[in-house]
Design an enzyme around this catalytic site. Structure first.
Site, PDB file in Angstrom:
ATOM      1  N   ASN A  28      21.777 -95.743 -42.926  1.00 50.06           N
ATOM      2  CA  ASN A  28      21.580 -95.240 -41.583  1.00 50.06           C
ATOM      3  C   ASN A  28      22.697 -94.736 -40.276  1.00 50.06           C
ATOM      4  OD1 ASN A  28      20.532 -95.710 -38.752  1.00 50.06           O
ATOM      5  ND2 ASN A  28      19.599 -98.035 -38.593  1.00 50.06           N
ATOM      6  N   TRP A  29      23.043 -93.600 -40.494  1.00 55.55           N
ATOM      7  CA  TRP A  29      23.550 -93.517 -39.399  1.00 55.55           C
ATOM      8  C   TRP A  29      24.074 -93.465 -38.051  1.00 55.55           C
ATOM      9  CZ3 TRP A  29      24.979 -87.613 -41.477  1.00 55.55           C
ATOM     10  CH2 TRP A  29      24.508 -87.145 -42.738  1.00 55.55           C
ATOM     11  N   LYS A  30      22.887 -93.818 -37.522  1.00 58.16           N
ATOM     12  CA  LYS A  30      23.264 -94.441 -36.380  1.00 58.16           C
ATOM     13  C   LYS A  30      23.203 -93.245 -34.950  1.00 58.16           C
ATOM     14  CE  LYS A  30      22.954 -99.225 -36.982  1.00 58.16           C
ATOM     15  NZ  LYS A  30      23.885-100.241 -36.770  1.00 58.16           N
ATOM     16  N   HIS A  37      13.585-100.624 -36.315  1.00 57.91           N
ATOM     17  CA  HIS A  37      15.330-101.175 -36.467  1.00 57.91           C
ATOM     18  C   HIS A  37      15.887-102.319 -34.983  1.00 57.91           C
ATOM     19  CE1 HIS A  37      19.876-101.585 -36.449  1.00 57.91           C
ATOM     20  NE2 HIS A  37      19.521-101.184 -37.303  1.00 57.91           N
ATOM     21  N   GLU A  53      17.973-102.675 -33.307  1.00 59.63           N
ATOM     22  CA  GLU A  53      18.805-102.152 -31.901  1.00 59.63           C
ATOM     23  C   GLU A  53      17.251-101.901 -31.320  1.00 59.63           C
ATOM     24  OE1 GLU A  53      21.937-100.064 -34.400  1.00 59.63           O
ATOM     25  OE2 GLU A  53      22.419-101.552 -35.051  1.00 59.63           O
ATOM     26  N   GLU A 108      16.740-107.153 -42.676  1.00 61.13           N
ATOM     27  CA  GLU A 108      18.164-106.896 -41.353  1.00 61.13           C
ATOM     28  C   GLU A 108      18.382-108.502 -40.348  1.00 61.13           C
ATOM     29  OE1 GLU A 108      19.695-102.842 -41.731  1.00 61.13           O
ATOM     30  OE2 GLU A 108      18.619-102.692 -39.770  1.00 61.13           O
ATOM     31  N   GLY A 165      26.451-104.916 -38.794  1.00 64.21           N
ATOM     32  CA  GLY A 165      28.393-104.057 -38.133  1.00 64.21           C
ATOM     33  C   GLY A 165      27.969-105.314 -37.662  1.00 64.21           C
ATOM     34  N   SER A 198      25.956-105.989 -43.283  1.00 66.76           N
ATOM     35  CA  SER A 198      27.175-105.530 -43.640  1.00 66.76           C
ATOM     36  C   SER A 198      27.857-105.317 -45.090  1.00 66.76           C
ATOM     37  CB  SER A 198      27.659-106.596 -43.025  1.00 66.76           C
ATOM     38  OG  SER A 198      28.042-106.789 -41.702  1.00 66.76           O
ATOM     39  N   GLY A 252      24.467 -99.349 -42.797  1.00 69.36           N
ATOM     40  CA  GLY A 252      25.029 -98.572 -41.229  1.00 69.36           C
ATOM     41  C   GLY A 252      26.143 -97.701 -41.702  1.00 69.36           C
ATOM     42  N   GLY A 253      27.601 -98.895 -41.266  1.00 70.97           N
ATOM     43  CA  GLY A 253      28.617 -98.161 -41.482  1.00 70.97           C
ATOM     44  C   GLY A 253      29.073 -97.882 -42.137  1.00 70.97           C
TER      45      GLY A 253
HETATM   46  P1  PGA Z   1      25.751-102.430 -41.096  1.00 75.00           P
HETATM   47  O1  PGA Z   1      24.103-102.137 -40.156  1.00 75.00           O
HETATM   48  O2  PGA Z   1      25.680-101.999 -42.722  1.00 75.00           O
HETATM   49  O3  PGA Z   1      26.503-101.131 -40.065  1.00 75.00           O
HETATM   50  O4  PGA Z   1      26.048-103.546 -40.865  1.00 75.00           O
HETATM   51  C1  PGA Z   1      23.019-102.150 -41.243  1.00 75.00           C
HETATM   52  C2  PGA Z   1      22.111-101.628 -40.799  1.00 75.00           C
HETATM   53  O5  PGA Z   1      21.974-101.643 -38.948  1.00 75.00           O
HETATM   54  O6  PGA Z   1      20.996-100.590 -41.093  1.00 75.00           O
END
Ligand code: PGA
Length: 252
Positions: free
Chosen positions: A9-11, A97, A99, A169, A175, A215, A236-237
């Site tokens: 997920n590149w956000k 998600h 967010e 998640e 994050g 993470s 994510g990251g």
């Molecule tokens: P993260 O994000 O790996 O940066 O913690 C995961 C996500 O939100 O899908």
């Protein structure tokens, strides 16, 4: 056969120039293809989806959107419909998600509508759910997760789950660098699978992939993925660097 999936997920990261570089690197690393039960998905921002879908068409990389609107079309400024996604070759969408829930007010009820619209248009859904830190601290994590999954998904017929991937998640692990322990992930994954056993029976419950997100990095992926009910990760990251993402893919 339950699929093993690693999704990135590149956000709101990577402009087109940067996306081009990352896609090129990933294609190179994954040029030998994937094992039959393995899938790799990337979810760039809307503006880069068309490019990503075109460039990965003949590769083993699949492309997902990070969100979509539930309506067919119309006066919804700034939104993107399911048809717009499938029309450019995007066949997967991430929904729910944390967010989106937290910053854009997406509720379980809205997500149920989005899930319906996505499935009706032939999209596969990566459905995210997970508790807040205060839920875990107060011991409410099972109740929260159960309610999110049931409200958004349990109106569906059994066959719909062929096109649904789940992603647990925990919000406190996204994050933050803090990862759920493999045992904590396994505990929730097994709990959710059991909800499916009760509602839809063993066959559906066994077949559904449940990813862990929060993470995940090369150093912890293998241990998390080794758990029996963890079928991959939503990253994510660590999905923003080809080297890290590929290491995570290899650890499944
Ligand atoms: P993260 O994000 O790996 O940066 O913690 C995961 C996500 O939100 O899908």
């Amino acid at each position: 056969m339950r699929q093993k999936i690693v999704a990135g997920n590149w956000k709101m990261n990577k402009n087109l120039d940067e996306a081009k570089v990352l896609i090129k690197e990933l294609k190179k690393e994954l040029k030998d293809g994937l094992r039959e039960d393995k899938r790799v998905v990337i979810a760039p921002s809307f503006v880069n989806l068309h490019y990503a879908a075109k460039k990965t068409k003949k590769s083993s990389i699949e492309v997902a959107a990070q969100n979509m609107h539930q309506a067919k079309s119309g006066a919804f400024t700034g939104e993107v419909s399911a048809d717009m996604l499938t029309n450019i070759g995007v066949n997967i969408v991430i929904l729910g998600h944390s967010e989106r829930r937290e910053y854009f007010g997406e509720t379980d009820e809205l997500l149920a509508e989005k899930v319906d619209a996505a499935l009706a248009n032939g999209l596969e859904v990566i459905f995210c759910f997970g508790e807040l830190l205060e839920d875990r601290k107060s011991g409410n994590h099972f109740t929260v997760v159960e309610s999110q999954v049931k409200k958004a998904l349990f109106h569906l017929k059994e066959e719909a789950f062929k096109n649904i991937i789940l992603a647990y998640e925990p919000v406190w692990a996204i994050g933050t660098g803090e990862t759920a322990t493999p045992e904590q992930a396994q505990e929730i994954h097994a709990f959710v699978r059991e909800l499916f056993v009760k509602e839809y029976g063993n066959k559906t419950a066994d077949a559904i992939s449940i990813l862990y997100g929060g993470s995940v990095k090369p150093s912890n992926a293998e241990e998390i993925f080794s758990k029996p009910d963890v079928d991959g990760g939503l990253i994510g990251g660590a999905a923003l660097k080809a080297e890290d993402f590929v290491l995570i893919i290899k650890s499944i």
